[in-house]
Design a protein around this motif. Structure first.
Motif, short mmCIF file in Angstrom:
data_model
loop_
_atom_site.label_atom_id
_atom_site.label_comp_id
_atom_site.label_asym_id
_atom_site.label_seq_id
_atom_site.Cartn_x
_atom_site.Cartn_y
_atom_site.Cartn_z
N ALA A 171 0.83 -1.20 0.00
CA ALA A 171 0.00 0.00 0.00
C ALA A 171 0.86 1.26 0.00
O ALA A 171 0.61 2.21 -0.75
N VAL A 172 1.90 1.27 0.83
CA VAL A 172 2.78 2.43 0.90
C VAL A 172 3.54 2.61 -0.41
O VAL A 172 3.73 3.73 -0.89
N ALA A 173 3.95 1.50 -1.01
CA ALA A 173 4.68 1.57 -2.28
C ALA A 173 3.84 2.18 -3.39
O ALA A 173 4.37 2.81 -4.31
N GLU A 174 2.51 2.01 -3.31
CA GLU A 174 1.61 2.54 -4.34
C GLU A 174 1.13 3.95 -4.03
O GLU A 174 0.50 4.58 -4.87
N ALA A 175 1.39 4.44 -2.83
CA ALA A 175 0.77 5.67 -2.36
C ALA A 175 1.68 6.88 -2.53
O ALA A 175 2.91 6.77 -2.63
N ASP A 176 1.05 8.04 -2.54
CA ASP A 176 1.77 9.31 -2.47
C ASP A 176 1.83 9.80 -1.03
O ASP A 176 2.78 10.48 -0.65
N ARG A 177 0.79 9.46 -0.27
CA ARG A 177 0.70 9.89 1.12
C ARG A 177 0.18 8.75 1.97
O ARG A 177 -0.57 7.90 1.50
N VAL A 178 0.57 8.76 3.26
CA VAL A 178 0.13 7.72 4.19
C VAL A 178 -0.54 8.37 5.39
O VAL A 178 0.00 9.32 5.98
N LEU A 179 -1.72 7.86 5.73
CA LEU A 179 -2.44 8.30 6.90
C LEU A 179 -2.56 7.11 7.85
O LEU A 179 -3.11 6.08 7.47
N GLY A 180 -2.01 7.24 9.03
CA GLY A 180 -2.07 6.17 10.01
C GLY A 180 -3.11 6.48 11.07
O GLY A 180 -3.13 7.58 11.63
#
Length: 205
Positions: A171-180
């Motif tokens: 998911a992180v590899a595909e994302a521009d931003r991460v919301l935890g």
């Protein structure tokens, strides 16, 4: 929920966190299926819930439930949604071919495997060429071959995306931003490039 973020057009936001963190609730809010009890929600320029009618036809959702009629076939389900969205008839066949349903397209969904149903659910979500995709564990029940089959439809570049996944690394590899998230609160909001494995692992402790 105590969450605040902005997502540029065409970008992907990965929403991560343990079970019960609020990931599905957030996607339900963005999809207009759940009314916010406080704060402000704006999707594709429309304020929710007041202007929800303006954006429902521009959002595609893959949820835990497939949002399909079990007694209808894959083709009948897509034909039904095609009528709702005013989509051309050829789009149904195009998507059934794209997700690899084959002859099973005429069988009632109740006779199909959960993986096959998930493929139809993904076809339904992109039938109307949405501007925003909300993907809640979209690849669940799919084997690796099926994932690669449907990825062009819902993967990076397909639309603006908000995704959840138990496969945090992908998911992180595909994302521009991460919301935890944890217990409905944002505990991480960072560019994907800055979200290292230790930081991501900390969300699940």
């Amino acid at each position: 929920m105590d969450v605040s973020f902005e997502l540029p057009e065409g970008a992907t936001l990965a929403v991560l966190g343990p079970n019960g963190a609020g990931k599905t609730t957030l996607l339900r809010l963005l999809s207009t299926l759940l009314r916010p009890s406080s704060g402000a929600v704006e999707v594709l320029g429309a304020s929710l819930p007041e202007d929800a009618w303006r954006v429902r036809g521009r959002i595609g959702v893959v949820a835990h439930e497939p949002l399909l009629y079990r007694e209808l076939s894959a083709q009948e389900n897509l034909e039904y949604y095609r009528g709702l969205y005013g989509v051309e008839r050829s789009r149904v066949q195009e998507l059934l071919d794209a997700v690899g349903i084959g002859a099973a397209r005429r069988s009632p969904l109740r006779e199909l495997s959960r993986g096959m149903v998930q493929r139809v659910s993904i076809a339904r979500a992109v039938l109307h060429r949405p501007q925003l995709l909300l993907l809640d564990e979209a690849f669940s029940h799919l084997d690796p071959a099926a994932v690669e089959l449907v990825r062009p439809l819902i993967g990076p570049g397909s639309a603006t995306r908000v995704i959840t996944s138990h496969d945090a690394r992908t998911a992180v590899a595909e994302a521009d931003r991460v919301l935890g998230l944890r217990a409905g609160h944002a505990v991480l909001d960072a560019a994907a490039a800055d979200a290292d494995e230790r930081t991501i692992a900390g969300l699940y402790r």
